[in-house]
Design a protein around this motif. Structure first.
Motif, mmCIF file in Angstrom:
data_model
loop_
_atom_site.group_PDB
_atom_site.id
_atom_site.type_symbol
_atom_site.label_atom_id
_atom_site.label_comp_id
_atom_site.label_asym_id
_atom_site.label_seq_id
_atom_site.Cartn_x
_atom_site.Cartn_y
_atom_site.Cartn_z
ATOM 1 N N GLU A 6 0.831 -1.205 0.000
ATOM 2 C CA GLU A 6 0.000 0.000 0.000
ATOM 3 C C GLU A 6 0.866 1.254 0.000
ATOM 4 N N LYS A 10 0.326 2.577 -3.572
ATOM 5 C CA LYS A 10 -1.043 3.077 -3.600
ATOM 6 C C LYS A 10 -1.275 4.309 -2.731
ATOM 7 N N LEU A 94 -3.739 -3.421 -8.653
ATOM 8 C CA LEU A 94 -3.008 -2.227 -9.076
ATOM 9 C C LEU A 94 -3.010 -2.100 -10.593
ATOM 10 N N ASP A 97 -6.345 -0.838 -11.599
ATOM 11 C CA ASP A 97 -6.511 0.579 -11.257
ATOM 12 C C ASP A 97 -5.749 1.475 -12.235
#
Length: 236
Positions: A6, A10, A94, A97
């Motif tokens: 994360e 992210k 990911l 995204d």
């Protein structure tokens, strides 16, 4: 998803993709997502995007790590790559995204993933695991991509093109054959091209480390562009 993943990929990561749209072309509905090497988005990937657009397609070179987050030292690059591909689920989330953000406000597009080195593996991951992907092209990419847990979970409609250096030490003969057996078992449309006298990183003009199996090859690069162009034409 681990806190490490994360924080690295992210949380509070600001990205600036490099997007070029072939608006004047009848082939601009083909959206090519370009995945970078383990060094992150650079002028190399941006140049590839420009090259793809010169063929009449649209292209987005993905900012994989985020603004000012590209690793510099070799140990940093390997560590970041290792964290990125450690687990299938967060990696695929990911990739999804980033694909969606790269195609933001672009509708009705045919998505084809293209990648180099680490990006070659990421292109294969996206092609196999993201349902909206029409195709994937790996150039001197790794064959260690995560296999789908079942045939039902694989995006078997995606077309695959692998452009590989026959002397690439990072892709063994068994790696190549195992990948082919896997795609064959799924009934997928794939092409696997071996270029003779060609090492890893054959597309990168900066690659010059033949003692470790990495070397730019301008002739192979020229041929690879031809294969890529022909492959993309299949989606028109």
């Amino acid at each position: 998803m681990s806190q490490t993943f994360e924080s690295l990929f992210k949380q509070d990561i600001k990205r600036m993709h490099y997007q070029v749209d072939g608006l004047s072309s009848s082939k601009s509905h083909i959206q090519v997502i370009i995945w970078p090497t383990f060094s992150g988005l650079s002028d190399f990937e941006k140049g590839i995007a420009d090259k793809v657009v010169s063929m009449g397609f649209s292209a987005t070179a993905v900012d994989l790590y985020g603004i000012d987050n590209n690793p510099v030292e070799m140990d940093q690059k390997r560590a970041k790559m290792g964290a990125l591909v450690a687990e299938a689920e967060p990696l695929h989330e990911l990739l999804n995204d980033l694909t969606q953000s790269a195609c933001d406000a672009i509708h009705g597009k045919t998505i084809v993933h293209v990648g180099f080195c680490l990006g070659g593996r990421l292109a294969l991951e996206a092609g196999l695991h993201l349902a909206d992907s029409a195709g994937a092209v790996s150039l001197h990419g790794l064959m260690s991509f995560f296999r789908a847990q079942s045939e039902e979970k694989a995006n078997t409609k995606a077309k695959i093109l692998v452009l590989n250096g026959h002397q690439d030490p990072l892709v063994t003969e068994e790696d190549a054959q195992e990948a082919k057996r896997y795609w064959t078992g799924l009934g997928m449309d794939f092409q696997f091209v071996d270029f003779s006298n060609t090492m890893h990183s054959f597309m990168l003009p900066s690659a010059n480390n033949p003692e470790h199996g990495s070397q730019y090859n301008p002739l192979t690069a020229q041929r690879a562009y031809g294969y890529l162009a022909n492959f993309l034409e299949e989606f028109v």
